[in-house]
Design a protein around this motif. Structure first.
Motif, PDB file in Angstrom:
ATOM      1  N   GLU A   1       0.837  -1.206   0.000  1.00  0.00           N
ATOM      2  CA  GLU A   1       0.000   0.000   0.000  1.00  0.00           C
ATOM      3  C   GLU A   1       0.872   1.256   0.000  1.00  0.00           C
ATOM      4  O   GLU A   1       0.558   2.240  -0.669  1.00  0.00           O
ATOM      5  CB  GLU A   1      -0.914   0.010   1.239  1.00  0.00           C
ATOM      6  N   VAL A   2       1.933   1.222   0.803  1.00  0.00           N
ATOM      7  CA  VAL A   2       2.835   2.380   0.863  1.00  0.00           C
ATOM      8  C   VAL A   2       3.494   2.595  -0.501  1.00  0.00           C
ATOM      9  O   VAL A   2       3.539   3.721  -1.012  1.00  0.00           O
ATOM     10  CB  VAL A   2       3.894   2.203   1.976  1.00  0.00           C
TER      11      VAL A   2
ATOM     12  N   ALA B   1      12.234   0.605   9.124  1.00  0.00           N
ATOM     13  CA  ALA B   1      11.636   1.374  10.219  1.00  0.00           C
ATOM     14  C   ALA B   1      10.121   1.142  10.200  1.00  0.00           C
ATOM     15  O   ALA B   1       9.343   1.966   9.724  1.00  0.00           O
ATOM     16  CB  ALA B   1      11.971   2.849  10.064  1.00  0.00           C
ATOM     17  N   ILE B   2       9.728  -0.010  10.741  1.00  0.00           N
ATOM     18  CA  ILE B   2       8.341  -0.497  10.671  1.00  0.00           C
ATOM     19  C   ILE B   2       7.331   0.579  11.074  1.00  0.00           C
ATOM     20  O   ILE B   2       6.352   0.852  10.374  1.00  0.00           O
ATOM     21  CB  ILE B   2       8.175  -1.727  11.599  1.00  0.00           C
ATOM     22  N   THR B   3       7.574   1.195  12.221  1.00  0.00           N
ATOM     23  CA  THR B   3       6.610   2.141  12.789  1.00  0.00           C
ATOM     24  C   THR B   3       6.460   3.377  11.896  1.00  0.00           C
ATOM     25  O   THR B   3       5.351   3.883  11.710  1.00  0.00           O
ATOM     26  CB  THR B   3       7.100   2.547  14.189  1.00  0.00           C
ATOM     27  N   THR B   4       7.567   3.830  11.345  1.00  0.00           N
ATOM     28  CA  THR B   4       7.516   4.989  10.466  1.00  0.00           C
ATOM     29  C   THR B   4       6.795   4.626   9.167  1.00  0.00           C
ATOM     30  O   THR B   4       6.061   5.441   8.597  1.00  0.00           O
ATOM     31  CB  THR B   4       8.943   5.511  10.190  1.00  0.00           C
ATOM     32  N   ILE B   5       6.984   3.397   8.722  1.00  0.00           N
ATOM     33  CA  ILE B   5       6.253   2.942   7.531  1.00  0.00           C
ATOM     34  C   ILE B   5       4.754   2.955   7.804  1.00  0.00           C
ATOM     35  O   ILE B   5       3.957   3.371   6.953  1.00  0.00           O
ATOM     36  CB  ILE B   5       6.742   1.535   7.090  1.00  0.00           C
ATOM     37  N   MET B   6       4.348   2.548   9.007  1.00  0.00           N
ATOM     38  CA  MET B   6       2.918   2.597   9.370  1.00  0.00           C
ATOM     39  C   MET B   6       2.408   4.037   9.292  1.00  0.00           C
ATOM     40  O   MET B   6       1.278   4.290   8.872  1.00  0.00           O
ATOM     41  CB  MET B   6       2.708   2.068  10.795  1.00  0.00           C
ATOM     42  N   SER B   7       3.247   4.953   9.714  1.00  0.00           N
ATOM     43  CA  SER B   7       2.860   6.357   9.708  1.00  0.00           C
ATOM     44  C   SER B   7       2.713   6.877   8.267  1.00  0.00           C
ATOM     45  O   SER B   7       1.741   7.562   7.935  1.00  0.00           O
ATOM     46  CB  SER B   7       3.913   7.169  10.478  1.00  0.00           C
ATOM     47  N   VAL B   8       3.650   6.515   7.416  1.00  0.00           N
ATOM     48  CA  VAL B   8       3.568   6.909   5.999  1.00  0.00           C
ATOM     49  C   VAL B   8       2.327   6.280   5.357  1.00  0.00           C
ATOM     50  O   VAL B   8       1.653   6.911   4.530  1.00  0.00           O
ATOM     51  CB  VAL B   8       4.839   6.483   5.236  1.00  0.00           C
ATOM     52  N   TYR B   9       2.026   5.065   5.762  1.00  0.00           N
ATOM     53  CA  TYR B   9       0.830   4.371   5.261  1.00  0.00           C
ATOM     54  C   TYR B   9      -0.424   5.213   5.526  1.00  0.00           C
ATOM     55  O   TYR B   9      -1.250   5.439   4.639  1.00  0.00           O
ATOM     56  CB  TYR B   9       0.760   3.008   5.966  1.00  0.00           C
ATOM     57  N   GLU B  10      -0.525   5.713   6.754  1.00  0.00           N
ATOM     58  CA  GLU B  10      -1.690   6.556   7.092  1.00  0.00           C
ATOM     59  C   GLU B  10      -1.652   7.881   6.330  1.00  0.00           C
ATOM     60  O   GLU B  10      -2.680   8.366   5.858  1.00  0.00           O
ATOM     61  CB  GLU B  10      -1.728   6.824   8.603  1.00  0.00           C
ATOM     62  N   SER B  11      -0.459   8.447   6.226  1.00  0.00           N
ATOM     63  CA  SER B  11      -0.355   9.738   5.530  1.00  0.00           C
ATOM     64  C   SER B  11      -0.687   9.611   4.051  1.00  0.00           C
ATOM     65  O   SER B  11      -1.323  10.489   3.476  1.00  0.00           O
ATOM     66  CB  SER B  11       1.051  10.322   5.703  1.00  0.00           C
ATOM     67  N   CYS B  12      -0.279   8.508   3.451  1.00  0.00           N
ATOM     68  CA  CYS B  12      -0.604   8.291   2.033  1.00  0.00           C
ATOM     69  C   CYS B  12      -2.121   8.201   1.853  1.00  0.00           C
ATOM     70  O   CYS B  12      -2.667   8.718   0.876  1.00  0.00           O
ATOM     71  CB  CYS B  12       0.066   7.027   1.512  1.00  0.00           C
TER      72      CYS B  12
END
Lengths: 383, 383
Positions: free
Chosen positions: A39-40, A241-252
């Motif tokens: 998704e990212v 950086a798993i957690t940061t990827i989760m954050s980018v996922y939400e931002s996308c």
């Protein structure tokens, strides 16, 4: 007190993109996380406007710039580095550090790059392997005309690799990875992607992928070949950086919801609102040519008699608003108001309310109270 | 369902260290953030047990291993790489990639490194510049006797740089950066530091800092000299993973609160509890010599007749417990139960409850229901 980040990065992280980081961490070598990476990757492609793969590296943006240099070129390759500020210089420096034969084209800070200057050098050098250039230069706010550069370079020789630092430009300014014939663009999580720093993104054209195979510069952690191999399985070669990827996922998701063109339009509105404020306070723009100003950050000349080092300090300490000072030779001489990421025009109003108070405190009296707010409001109402 | 990470990384992130990431992000070029970095540096020193600077890099642990290679050595330097598994091999590979003259000492997976073998090579090579070795080998669970290696190396020649991958060993196993005469140790945020992945840590002795000045391998993003310069001001040369640093900040507070020696003791208890469970289920340890087993992860041989690939899968899908499979040639042949980070012996009980059910489902019947739980409980009660 508020914590308003009016800087060209890190930018405010929206609540959705922050809260997801408070959740329990998941393991990255799982189907669940591969789906997140997919998704990212799709979200990144959407923002870059590309059909090419966009790799995710665990590093700052500079790491991705280094990665572009060491993966796409070989020692001794003649590469032109077009620099309009601090980060353009960094790209050139990276090239030199890793043994490229860098031809510098440097502009005064505040000016944009001219296609004609590049063409002059290309005319005299038939063996140029690549061009490094900055889309939006964070240190000044200059936006280069990447579209024209891409067209001119590829018209001259389609084999020249066109490499663009789009770290602070993406999602705030028009950007068309594929239409503009970009072979490799790099960006970072903490800018228009509205996530914390710690991730960098790299788009790679087919030609760029081919170039990786020929490169003789040693690389391991930043190897695009290793990353591309894992990319197919929606994985990364090393623990990301798993957690940061989760954050980018939400931002996308947020960017998709707003629509990338509307996101860019919102940034343009903020930029224009800031410009109205600057003019109303009778301050000077650092970038003289209006067309060279990007939507990411507006650079203002510190007015005579004002202690430039204090503006950002008091903005932060008294009003909780973080703006940026000047870099390099311009420390204390300019200040930079960022308008990037999860912000809207009302944040510009807040910023100028504080700016009027701070400038006044520092002895600058060349405006009436509320002048900038009125000008901004007028612009917003008539838009 | 629970999300229990019984892996050697990423490990569970405690609530304090997760919630802090949901807070609004702050800018890194501020006094406020410098104070955070200072606290984190102090926390790292406490865990490493060192008076030396400990740098924070924005990368995975592999990035820090690469950084050690490219900063401490020059092309052609004779360096011995002692490998007992996947990550030892990676260190050797990194050395070769960047032009070091690597002498490999490789052991069968499951065995620890022997000082005598290193001494043989040192006796024959008076020009060795450094030794790369793994403290705890994540792929097998082997713990090397770093103290003895340090003593032997420095007795032989104090100018040899002693470089240790302590990525998954720190905070779970005894570790004494200074007493063990280590010049450079690297670790990562997502292991014993109980934070998300994305940060790596590097300790540097005075001799290591001097070595950086002589190194001729190109570096930029991973330059220790750049990082050391900023370290003095509690800053980093490039935008760091701010949010992850906040998380490490909280985790360091938790480790200090427990006390590092008690943290290590807790890991030893978990390891021993796991061992009791393994024995009670009549399973075989992958590491035959008990003294070679670290406190980070316990590696178990997949019993005959059981589909090894399925154990971790069913543990995760049915019971929400993530364990790790085998790497490299041992895929499907071993499984690894991590006991690292924010876990306690009751998590071991939960894990063995699931493991009994899963092994039984996969046809392994060589135990009575509850055998492992009883053994673990007996161990815990008598401890």
């Amino acid at each position: 007190m508020r914590n308003l980040l009016m800087t060209p990065g890190p930018t405010p992280v929206p609540e959705e993109s922050r809260l997801v980081m408070a959740k329990e961490i998941i393991h990255h070598r799982t189907k669940e996380f591969s789906e997140i990476i997919k998704e990212v990757s799709d979200g990144l492609k959407y923002v870059f406007k590309t059909k090419n793969p966009v790799l995710t590296l665990t590093s700052s943006g500079t790491g991705a710039m280094e990665a572009a240099v060491v993966n796409l070129f070989s020692k001794g390759d003649k590469v032109i580095a077009v620099s309009v500020g601090n980060f353009g210089k960094r790209f050139a420096q990276l090239g030199k550090t890793f043994g490229l034969n860098i031809i510098d084209i440097e502009y005064e800070w505040g000016q944009s790059a001219k296609v004609a200057d590049l063409m002059d050098i290309l005319d005299k050098n038939s063996d140029v392997k690549g061009v490094l250039i900055t889309h939006h230069e964070t240190s000044t706010g200059v936006l280069n005309d990447i579209e024209s550069f891409g067209k001119a370079i590829k018209d001259k020789n389609k084999d020249i690799l066109f490499v663009v630092d789009a770290i602070s430009g993406l999602s705030a300014n028009e950007f068309e990875n594929d239409k503009w014939l970009i072979d490799c663009a790099v960006s970072g999580s903490q800018k228009g992607f509205m996530a914390p720093p710690g991730l960098a993104f790299v788009s790679l054209s087919d030609m760029a992928i081919e170039a990786c195979k020929k490169s003789d510069i040693p690389k391991f952690y930043f190897s695009f070949e290793k990353a591309l191999k894992e990319y197919e399985d929606n994985q990364t070669p090393f623990t990301p950086a798993i957690t940061t990827i989760m954050s980018v996922y939400e931002s996308c998701k947020l960017i998709k919801k707003e629509g990338i063109d509307k996101t860019i339009e919102r940034h343009k509105t903020m930029k224009e609102a800031v410009c109205e404020g600057v003019k109303a306070l009778n301050l000077d723009f650092f970038i003289k040519n209006e067309n060279d100003r990007g939507n990411t950050v507006t650079t203002v000349v510190v007015p005579e008699g004002v202690d430039g080092g204090k503006i950002a300090k008091i903005m932060a300490s008294k009003y909780g608003i973080t703006i940026a000072g000047g870099q390099g030779n311009y420390k204390g001489k300019i200040f930079r108001i960022g308008h990037l990421g999860d912000l809207d025009p009302l944040d510009v109003v807040t910023t100028f309310s504080a700016l009027e108070l701070v400038l006044s405190e520092l002895g600058y009296k060349n405006f009436e109270p509320g002048d900038s707010l009125k000008a901004i409001q007028k612009y917003l109402l008539n838009k």
